[in-house]
Design a protein around this motif. Structure first.
Motif, short mmCIF file in Angstrom:
data_model
loop_
_atom_site.label_atom_id
_atom_site.label_comp_id
_atom_site.label_asym_id
_atom_site.label_seq_id
_atom_site.Cartn_x
_atom_site.Cartn_y
_atom_site.Cartn_z
N TRP A 1 13.89 169.89 -77.30
CA TRP A 1 13.96 170.01 -75.84
C TRP A 1 15.24 170.70 -75.38
CZ3 TRP A 1 9.56 168.41 -73.42
CH2 TRP A 1 8.70 167.59 -74.16
N ASN A 2 16.32 170.46 -76.06
CA ASN A 2 17.62 170.97 -75.63
C ASN A 2 17.87 172.35 -76.22
OD1 ASN A 2 20.24 171.12 -74.59
ND2 ASN A 2 21.11 170.16 -76.42
N LYS A 3 17.17 173.33 -75.67
CA LYS A 3 17.28 174.68 -76.23
C LYS A 3 18.10 175.59 -75.32
CE LYS A 3 16.04 178.04 -79.10
NZ LYS A 3 16.55 178.13 -80.46
N ARG A 4 17.67 175.74 -74.07
CA ARG A 4 18.32 176.73 -73.21
C ARG A 4 18.59 176.24 -71.80
NH1 ARG A 4 14.72 182.19 -74.38
NH2 ARG A 4 15.60 182.74 -76.41
N VAL A 5 17.83 175.26 -71.32
CA VAL A 5 17.87 174.96 -69.88
C VAL A 5 18.09 173.47 -69.66
CG1 VAL A 5 16.31 176.89 -69.42
CG2 VAL A 5 15.37 174.59 -69.70
N LEU A 6 18.49 173.13 -68.44
CA LEU A 6 18.68 171.74 -68.05
C LEU A 6 17.52 171.28 -67.17
CD1 LEU A 6 22.47 171.46 -67.15
CD2 LEU A 6 21.32 170.61 -69.20
N PRO A 7 16.97 170.11 -67.45
CA PRO A 7 15.93 169.56 -66.59
C PRO A 7 16.52 168.98 -65.30
CG PRO A 7 16.41 168.03 -68.35
CD PRO A 7 17.24 169.26 -68.61
N LEU A 8 15.66 168.71 -64.37
CA LEU A 8 16.08 168.22 -63.05
C LEU A 8 16.89 166.93 -63.14
CD1 LEU A 8 15.98 168.43 -59.95
CD2 LEU A 8 13.77 167.24 -60.03
N TRP A 9 16.54 166.05 -64.08
CA TRP A 9 17.30 164.80 -64.20
C TRP A 9 18.80 165.08 -64.33
CZ3 TRP A 9 13.30 165.24 -68.14
CH2 TRP A 9 12.13 164.53 -67.85
N ILE A 10 19.15 165.97 -65.26
CA ILE A 10 20.55 166.22 -65.55
C ILE A 10 21.22 166.97 -64.40
CG2 ILE A 10 22.17 167.23 -67.18
CD1 ILE A 10 20.53 164.86 -68.28
N THR A 11 20.53 167.94 -63.84
CA THR A 11 21.09 168.68 -62.70
C THR A 11 21.38 167.74 -61.53
OG1 THR A 11 19.95 170.71 -63.36
CG2 THR A 11 20.65 170.55 -61.07
N ALA A 12 20.47 166.81 -61.27
CA ALA A 12 20.68 165.86 -60.18
C ALA A 12 21.83 164.90 -60.49
CB ALA A 12 19.39 165.08 -59.92
N GLN A 13 21.90 164.44 -61.73
CA GLN A 13 22.99 163.53 -62.10
C GLN A 13 24.35 164.22 -61.97
OE1 GLN A 13 20.38 160.99 -65.39
NE2 GLN A 13 22.26 161.96 -66.05
N ASN A 14 24.41 165.49 -62.30
CA ASN A 14 25.67 166.22 -62.20
C ASN A 14 26.12 166.40 -60.75
OD1 ASN A 14 25.89 166.48 -64.96
ND2 ASN A 14 25.00 168.52 -65.04
N GLN A 15 25.20 166.11 -59.82
CA GLN A 15 25.55 166.18 -58.40
C GLN A 15 25.55 164.80 -57.75
OE1 GLN A 15 23.66 169.62 -56.34
NE2 GLN A 15 23.06 170.33 -58.39
#
Length: 449
Positions: free
Chosen positions: A118-132
């Motif tokens: 799963w961790n190849k190139r992009v970030l899923p919404l979960w992680i993007t939201a957590q980072n904010q």
């Protein structure tokens, strides 16, 4: 006069404060629940009595249907929804984790825990939201259990390998658990996955009475969700999106048709070093060195399939840039399954076919404080769900291939229905501003008089 001046300054401060819109983040932004029912074909509710799903349409929005990405498979499609990226960008190119150089093949549920897939190139919404600054969770949702370069989803529940997917009591318990996360622990985004009606569609076929029974069960579950939202006092703060990953079609079998057996047309052992073929309507092969054209030519003679060289994919597939996909991809005609050396396929329904086929289309419904009511949307690609979710969560999206312009007409504007103020949109601020201006006028009039 000095007192008048002081009063004037106080009033002007009120005016300035009233003129500033209240920050939604400060006031408490709305939350989002994403629900996916695996394999829910776009028309599955049309031959079943579904009062709760029907009421959802009246209370929210519905798309006529949505188109999943190529590939119409569970993991690739779900990861497109949660990242807003085409499959060639996020590289989750199959339900199985594989390596065509080592012949590694891991089944779907074991793949769910493999971060390397799963961790190849992009970030899923979960992680993007957590980072904010938001709290997020994954409840059985594909991709939720991975480690993204050191970052993990705040809360993850895995579905066990032999877990039954059709327990209605458990479905309701899952809803109660998720809603308690929103109401008691201030989670902002949760993605909740159910494995039906995919399982019954595979085992019995989309036209079987048991498929209709599971749709009725889904409908009851959506009724329970609505009741639970009220019980947890989330009506004014929780948006809900209901969708799926792909549709389902009836598998054509003997004696009506000749099933596809690839080894009849070429010697797989002699010509290929890797293949995944016994897996529905989508297959991949790696030819042995120097055998690429021979493999392509042989596959081109197989009836009821279309063979592609990876670098010659139609642009609409959004697969050509993939590094993971092997050089040769085979897509069966609707309803035909790919068998490698002999027939091992027992499914009566399947997916993995061309995403342009209507049987591969799926559903989109949504309701909540930010959505219009009784709104019917034209069809759209599932990739556009991601920017819509970012808008609802009021976060800055990561780079993505979707467009908010496709879905934003589903949302309420600054004013709610019938011209009433949407909660938190500034109606009380406007009233305060009017009062403050009136006070100023009275002060100056008293000086004049």
């Amino acid at each position: 006069m000095k007192m008048k001046l002081e009063l004037f300054l106080v009033v002007m401060a009120v005016v300035c404060a009233a003129g500033k819109p209240t920050s939604k983040a400060a006031a408490g932004r709305n939350k989002l629940l994403l629900i996916s029912f695996d394999g829910f074909r776009w028309d599955y509710d049309q031959d079943v009595d579904t009062p709760n799903l029907d009421q959802m349409v009246k209370d929210g929005v519905k798309a006529k249907y949505i188109t999943p990405p190529m590939l119409t498979m569970t993991s690739p499609s779900h990861f497109t929804t949660i990242t807003g990226r085409w499959v060639e960008d996020h590289e989750v190119v199959h339900n199985m984790m594989f390596d065509d150089k080592t012949n590694l093949k891991l089944p779907h549920k074991l793949t769910l825990k493999k971060s390397a897939w799963w961790n190849k190139r992009v970030l899923p919404l979960w992680i993007t939201a957590q980072n904010q600054g938001l709290k997020t969770a994954s409840f059985h949702f594909p991709g939720g259990g991975a480690n993204y370069s050191g970052q993990v989803v705040d809360r993850v529940l895995f579905e066990e390998f032999d877990h039954p997917d059709d327990n209605e009591t458990e479905w309701r318990q899952n809803i109660d658990k998720v809603l308690s996360w929103f109401s008691e622990e201030d989670f902002h985004f949760v993605a909740l996955y159910y494995g039906e009606p995919d399982n019954v569609g595979h085992a019995k076929g989309p036209d079987h009475p048991d498929r209709k029974k599971i749709i009725a069960q889904i409908d009851r579950t959506m009724g329970y969700l609505r009741e639970a939202i009220t019980r947890f006092n989330l009506n004014d703060s929780l948006n809900v999106i209901l969708t799926s990953d792909h549709g389902m079609t009836t598998v054509k079998k003997r004696p009506q048709v000749d099933e596809v057996i690839i080894n009849k047309y070429m010697d797989l052992l002699k010509l290929t070093s890797f293949e995944i073929l016994d897996y529905g309507g989508f297959g991949i092969l790696t030819p042995k060195t120097g055998k690429e054209q021979e493999v392509f030519d042989a596959l081109s003679k197989v009836p009821n399939v279309t063979v592609y060289k990876k670098n010659e994919f139609p642009e609409s597939f959004h697969l050509a840039k993939s590094e993971r996909l092997p050089p040769i991809v085979v897509v069966a005609d609707l309803g035909f399954n790919l068998n490698s050396r002999f027939i091992v396929y027992v499914n009566k329904g399947d997916h993995g076919y061309h995403n342009g086929e209507m049987d591969m289309k799926t559903i989109f419904r949504a309701f909540g404080p930010d959505f219009k009511k009784n709104f019917l949307s034209e069809p759209f690609d599932s990739i556009h769900i991601y920017p819509l979710m970012c808008k609802l969560l009021q976060i800055e999206p990561a780079p993505h291939n979707g467009s908010l312009s496709v879905t934003e007409n589903m949302l309420l504007g600054p004013e709610g229905p019938a011209g009433t103020e949407k909660p938190g949109s500034g109606g009380s601020q406007g009233a305060s501003l009017s009062v403050a201006l009136l006070l100023c006028m009275l002060l100056f009039m008293s000086d004049v008089l």
